[in-house]
Design a protein around this motif. Structure first.
Motif, mmCIF file in Angstrom:
data_model
loop_
_atom_site.group_PDB
_atom_site.id
_atom_site.type_symbol
_atom_site.label_atom_id
_atom_site.label_comp_id
_atom_site.label_asym_id
_atom_site.label_seq_id
_atom_site.Cartn_x
_atom_site.Cartn_y
_atom_site.Cartn_z
ATOM 1 N N PHE A 22 41.763 15.324 23.038
ATOM 2 C CA PHE A 22 42.556 14.306 21.559
ATOM 3 C C PHE A 22 42.126 13.226 22.136
ATOM 4 N N GLY A 23 42.632 12.737 22.659
ATOM 5 C CA GLY A 23 42.150 11.038 23.370
ATOM 6 C C GLY A 23 40.475 11.183 23.404
ATOM 7 N N SER A 24 39.904 12.293 24.094
ATOM 8 C CA SER A 24 38.207 11.576 24.364
ATOM 9 C C SER A 24 37.123 11.799 23.137
ATOM 10 N N PHE A 25 38.195 12.630 22.267
ATOM 11 C CA PHE A 25 37.784 12.300 21.400
ATOM 12 C C PHE A 25 37.365 11.687 19.998
ATOM 13 N N SER A 26 38.702 10.903 20.089
ATOM 14 C CA SER A 26 39.163 10.262 19.036
ATOM 15 C C SER A 26 37.992 8.802 19.976
ATOM 16 N N LYS A 27 38.086 8.786 20.981
ATOM 17 C CA LYS A 27 37.848 7.222 21.957
ATOM 18 C C LYS A 27 36.037 7.629 21.434
ATOM 19 N N LEU A 28 35.438 8.811 20.990
ATOM 20 C CA LEU A 28 33.886 9.492 20.912
ATOM 21 C C LEU A 28 33.861 7.289 19.725
ATOM 22 N N LEU A 29 35.123 9.027 18.433
ATOM 23 C CA LEU A 29 34.626 8.457 17.321
ATOM 24 C C LEU A 29 34.895 6.874 17.555
ATOM 25 N N ILE A 30 35.858 5.966 17.910
ATOM 26 C CA ILE A 30 35.963 4.949 18.031
ATOM 27 C C ILE A 30 34.501 4.176 18.825
ATOM 28 N N TYR A 31 34.556 4.771 19.286
ATOM 29 C CA TYR A 31 32.799 3.531 20.240
ATOM 30 C C TYR A 31 32.074 3.643 19.568
ATOM 31 N N PHE A 32 31.808 5.292 18.867
ATOM 32 C CA PHE A 32 30.838 5.307 17.303
ATOM 33 C C PHE A 32 30.688 4.273 16.090
ATOM 34 N N ALA A 33 32.156 3.897 15.799
ATOM 35 C CA ALA A 33 32.444 2.795 15.085
ATOM 36 C C ALA A 33 31.890 1.326 15.535
ATOM 37 N N ALA A 34 32.373 1.375 16.776
ATOM 38 C CA ALA A 34 32.345 -0.084 17.937
ATOM 39 C C ALA A 34 30.524 -0.043 17.557
ATOM 40 N N ILE A 35 29.961 0.753 17.598
ATOM 41 C CA ILE A 35 28.319 0.372 18.416
ATOM 42 C C ILE A 35 28.111 -0.122 17.162
ATOM 43 N N ALA A 44 39.190 -5.018 22.210
ATOM 44 C CA ALA A 44 39.663 -4.009 21.048
ATOM 45 C C ALA A 44 39.713 -3.052 21.691
ATOM 46 N N THR A 45 38.014 -2.417 21.690
ATOM 47 C CA THR A 45 37.582 -0.991 21.428
ATOM 48 C C THR A 45 38.606 -0.455 23.443
ATOM 49 N N VAL A 46 38.397 -1.354 24.195
ATOM 50 C CA VAL A 46 40.276 -0.837 25.267
ATOM 51 C C VAL A 46 41.303 -1.109 24.620
ATOM 52 N N GLY A 47 41.897 -1.172 23.574
ATOM 53 C CA GLY A 47 42.968 -1.523 23.558
ATOM 54 C C GLY A 47 42.872 0.083 22.675
#
Lengths: 516, 484
Positions: free
Chosen positions: B78-91, B118-121
């Motif tokens: 769950f966390g890894s999936f959300s992170k991928l999405l977050i990183y994509f948006a950040a990129i 912010a992404t770390v957070g």
């Protein structure tokens, strides 16, 4: 795979889609040519479809199924009813393109793309064998139609396009929830399987109402028909043709494909609602049509009245009624399309749809007056034209269920003759008083080429309806067998006291006819 | 406790925080000139973290996840999936930023650094299984976000947005913290699993207020009604790339965080939170739709659109099932594509002098001057409205499917009927773009990167998106299953 060994239905969806995308990048003339070529090619494919259709063969033909989307499948396949409606679509589309040949001058590429996309969706709706695929294609039609009305429509096009969009969207969304529930209950989204799945009668009530909300708006039934006159009046001619010719049929198709076979008990339970709304529609919209000053509006209201005959026939629960309703759908698709084209012809010359601005057209436009008369008569339901066959059969079927409703419906036919003949008199007969009307030339070769095929089809359907009835006969039989358990008892039988003979099938019906 | 494992599990955050600190030093020494280099390095760092998140998500040996640092942090699908999405948006937010800031003054190296922090957070938020990790992650993200909102210092609107965001955000953090302390007081622990074990049966008033306050604080972060009022102001005032970032990455993080708190910590208290979520969902759908109708500024309109979409997302949470959560995650993918796409379209709205335009009327007749941009805009609008065949429909389809499966028929019916209200303002934008006479204000820009990104996002939400369902559906299902 199917009788042709290649996925013809997918091809019929893919080809216009590809052409639509190419059209976006083409200049005006190239886009017109490409659109015409594509729609003609689709018509040819449609003929292949019909020619190879195995009448009396399996119920679903040309079946394709690819598990492409996880939750639902790219499942296509047609029965006779779908095939006739697809034929109607592919027949009308080249005519629509032809009708827009000269009248559309701006943003031609986008216009043609919108129409071709529309064609994809219409064929898809009739061919879809997965309930979610059906929904997606059914709803997707909103986007191109919204753009067609809004960009190339008349003066009040914004209002009309909003109304069209929001009305039909509101009608359909609840249907999606019903579909989700059905698929969870039945465990499949495959339409042929769902057709034979028995939902609990109490659930059927709600499901039926959810579907009814969508199809009644699409049909349209009184009192949710008000979007139709606005949309028709504002849409460009070809838009009106497609709207009246095919889009309205989606409502009737929905009743045929979903409401009746999937919820027979609920359909019987709500028969009063359908009959009541249809009776009001037949009489009320006919009266409204009588007083219209705008030709398109008049034809739009007449469409509502004709569609009410369709719903009455469908909910008669017997073979004549349903076959009649389907023929009315096909006939109305041709006739109202042709009538909108007739309006378009004179609108292109004078740029007004006001009936009083015309008059005496039979003097300077004899060919036009002749064809217009043919379609007027077909709309009235004169024997020998397609309108007669359908309306007669629907009313025969309806009479077996409820003679009072039939009486009211027949009144509508008489009123229909009234407003159509009145329209024709005001437009074609009388003196040529207006100079600008006097100067109008008769039909051009292009306009002849658009109207003549429809005239031929109308006569064909009127004189030899068997060609059109043969493919649907088996499927109507399947449908009648499916809904027979819920069929209402006819009111005429009650007084006869024939307790022994159950009113089922042809034998009982024949006996009933003789005793009268 | 195996520190090696803990460090491996937190690698995405470690990479980002270490590179964030290094880049901060680089920015301090390099000055404004180094901004471009720092952006590129930040994108590289995000790609590095994405690689690890992807590995955690797909490698079968990490299938069951694992706790790190004595149950403060959890690595799972769950966390890894959300992170991928977050990183994509950040990129994406990093890629689109330099040109925008250059045109409006200077592109400062603090921007990529703040995005990284912010992404770390956000990574901490979606992996938190303890109230304290949650709070620290949330604050790290929020503090960076406050600064990001006001990063154009000489622009009054930007400063105002930052200040508003800060004041209201602090209030929400206060509520959240108060709720956490109440829950801690009654449960005796800040760990989600202990809270779930302790708070059983009918709650007394104390923990009940705690749960409500926690939910209120989280509702603020996801900008759900009735805690949405900051959203239009902040979205309007913040520089557009920052708005695009706010509407995508932190939204994903806050929603994922809310899901984890509700399912992990309050999973046994379904009756308590479900009615709150149902109300918040419906209120967000309706208010997001109604309030957007009168908007004249495209960024404000998109802000209400995001409130509206959060409402639909919460319907999946209200169902409370693995199917519902998986539907939400799928919706989030589509939502991120739609939102980023529409905001990049907004960035492309510039007049001949390169001045950004934001009013709806400046879009008039865009289809005749810039047909490509207009078509993309229309695709995003219809998709946000959830009209098939565009892919936005699929997100709504899934959450309603989950709601129906969970037996919440009235919620589904009201929610979907309210979506028609929302359709009104989306088609209004299409009307302005396609039906109105050209205003001719928006000039051609020829920005290849931006146009390419718009095309990519438009393609993703086009009907072609349906082809990705067989690929993405199992991933979202696995990710959602990690919570149950």
């Amino acid at each position: 795979m199917n009788q042709l060994d290649f996925p013809i239905l997918s091809l019929m969806l893919g080809l216009p889609m590809l052409a639509a995308i190419i059209c976006l990048f083409l200049g005006a003339h190239a886009a017109r040519l490409l659109a015409l070529a594509t729609t003609l090619a689709l018509f040819a494919l449609g003929i292949v479809l019909w020619a190879n259709y195995d009448i009396g063969g399996p119920q679903w033909q040309y079946v394709e199924r690819v598990e492409l989307f996880g939750n639902f499948a790219w499942a296509l396949g047609i029965d006779g009813i779908s095939m006739m409606l697809i034929m109607l679509t592919v027949f009308l589309m080249p005519i629509c393109i032809g009708a827009s040949w000269e009248s559309i001058k701006e943003r031609v590429g986008e216009y043609m793309a919108a129409f071709l996309f529309m064609e994809v969706l219409m064929i898809g709706v009739f061919a879809a064998q997965d309930i979610f695929l059906f929904y997606i294609l059914f709803e997707a039609g909103l986007i191109p139609m919204y753009l067609i009305i809004g960009i190339w429509g008349g003066a009040n096009r914004i209002y009309a396009s909003y109304k069209f969009f929001l009305y039909t969207l509101l009608g359909s969304v609840v249907m999606l929830i019903a579909m989700l529930w059905m698929v969870q209950d039945a465990g499949t989204s495959d339409i042929p399987t769902l057709l034979n799945y028995d939902f609990a009668p109490e659930a059927q009530t709600w499901l039926w109402l959810a579907f009814f909300a969508s199809f009644a708006v699409k049909m349209p039934m009184w009192p949710v028909h008000t979007w139709l006159p606005d949309a028709h009046v504002q849409a460009p001619t070809a838009g009106s043709v497609i709207l009246a010719g095919v889009l309205l049929k989606m409502g009737g198709y929905g009743f045929l494909r979903f409401s009746l076979p999937m919820f027979p008990e609920a359909s019987e339970q709500f028969i009063w609602l359908v009959f009541a709304l249809s009776m009001v529609a037949v009489v009320y919209t006919s009266l409204v049509a009588l007083v219209q000053q705008d030709m398109k509006k008049l034809i739009a209201y007449s469409s509502v009245a004709h569609m009410a005959i369709v719903t009455l026939g469908l909910f008669a629960f017997n073979r004549q009624g349903i076959e009649g309703a389907i023929i009315v759908m096909l006939s109305h698709g041709l006739v109202s399309g042709a009538l909108f084209l007739c309006v378009g012809v004179i609108y292109d010359r004078l740029h007004t749809r006001e009936i009083d601005r015309y008059g005496g057209l039979s003097i300077n436009m004899p060919k036009y007056a002749l064809l217009f008369m043919l379609f007027t008569m077909a709309s009235i339901g004169l024997p020998g034209t397609s309108g007669f066959v359908g309306e007669f059969l629907s009313l025969v079927g309806l009479y077996k269920v409820n003679s009072w409703v039939t009486l009211v419906a027949t009144t509508g036919i008489i009123l229909g003759a009234g407003y159509m003949l009145y329209l024709y008199r005001r437009v074609a007969f009388g003196e040529l008083v207006h100079d600008d009307v006097k100067a109008m030339p008769d039909l051009s070769a292009r306009e002849m080429a658009l109207l003549a095929p429809i005239a031929a089809a109308v006569m064909w359907m009127g004189v030899y309806p068997e060609s059109f009835m043969a493919p649907i006969r088996g499927d109507v039989g399947t449908l009648v067998a499916r809904i027979d358990r819920a069929a209402p008892e006819g009111d005429a039988h009650l007084k006869m006291g024939q307790a022994t003979a159950a009113p089922k099938g042809h034998e009982a019906e024949a006996g009933h006819g003789e005793s009268h | 406790m195996d520190y090696r494992l803990s460090l491996i599990f937190t690698l995405p955050e470690i990479i980002l925080s270490v590179s964030g600190m290094i880049l901060l030093l680089l920015a301090a020494w390099g000055g404004v000139k180094s901004a471009r280099l720092i952006s590129i390095l930040a994108v590289a760092a995000l790609f590095g973290s994405s690689a690890y998140a992807l590995e955690f998500l797909t490698n079968p040996s990490f299938e069951f996840g694992g706790d790190a640092f004595y149950g403060l942090y959890r690595m799972d699908g769950f966390g890894s999936f959300s992170k991928l999405l977050i990183y994509f948006a950040a990129i994406v937010s990093l890629i689109i930023a330099p040109r925008f800031f250059k045109d409006n003054g200077t592109y400062r190296p603090e921007y990529p650094v703040l995005i990284l922090f912010a992404t770390v957070g956000m990574g901490m938020m979606v992996s938190a299984v303890d109230m304290l990790t949650l709070y620290i992650g949330l604050e790290l993200n929020s503090l960076s976000a406050y600064v990001l909102a006001s990063i154009i210092r000489n622009d009054v609107r930007s400063s105002e947005a930052g200040l508003k965001y800060f004041v209201l955000g602090s209030l929400a953090s206060g509520m959240l913290l108060f709720g956490i302390s109440l829950v801690y007081g009654f449960a005796g622990s800040t760990s989600f699993s202990v809270i779930a074990d302790t708070l059983t049966g009918d709650l007394s008033t104390g923990p009940l207020i705690g749960v409500v306050l926690v939910l209120a604080g989280l509702a603020f972060k996801i900008s759900a009604v009735p805690f949405h009022m900051w959203t239009p102001d902040v979205y309007e005032g913040a520089p557009t790339p920052v708005t695009a970032f706010f509407a995508s990455a932190p939204k994903v993080a806050a929603i994922a965080l809310t899901v984890r708190v509700i399912i992990d910590a309050f999973g046994g208290q379904t009756s308590t939170w479900q009615q709150i979520i149902v109300f918040v969902a419906l209120a967000s759908i309706v208010l997001g739709a109604v309030a957007a109708i009168g908007q004249q500024n495209i960024k404000r309109l998109l802000a209400y659109s995001s409130i509206n979409n959060v409402g639909f997302l919460l319907i999946g949470l209200a169902a409370g099932t693995a199917q519902g959560i998986s539907a939400m995650l799928f919706y989030l993918i589509i939502y991120v594509a739609m939102t980023l796409g529409s905001f990049i379209c907004v960035m492309e709205m510039r007049d001949a002098e390169g001045k950004p335009l934001e009013s709806l009327s400046s879009l008039a007749g865009l289809s005749q001057t810039r047909p490509g941009l207009a078509a993309a805009f229309a695709v995003f609008m219809f998709s946000l409205a959830g009209i098939p065949p565009l892919f936005g429909f699929w997100g709504k389809f899934l959450v309603f499917d989950a709601a129906v499966a969970a037996g919440m028929l009235p919620l589904a019916v009201i929610g979907i009927a309210a979506s028609v209200i929302g359709a009104f303002y989306y088609i209004k934008v299409v009307k302005i773009i396609y039906f109105d006479d050209p205003a001719g204000q928006i000039a051609k820009t020829g920005h290849k990167t931006e146009n390419g990104l718009i095309g990519l996002m438009a393609l993703a939400v086009s009907p072609l998106g349906y082809l990705t369902i067989p690929l993405l559906a199992p991933v979202t299902a696995t990710a959602a299953q990690a919570l149950f």
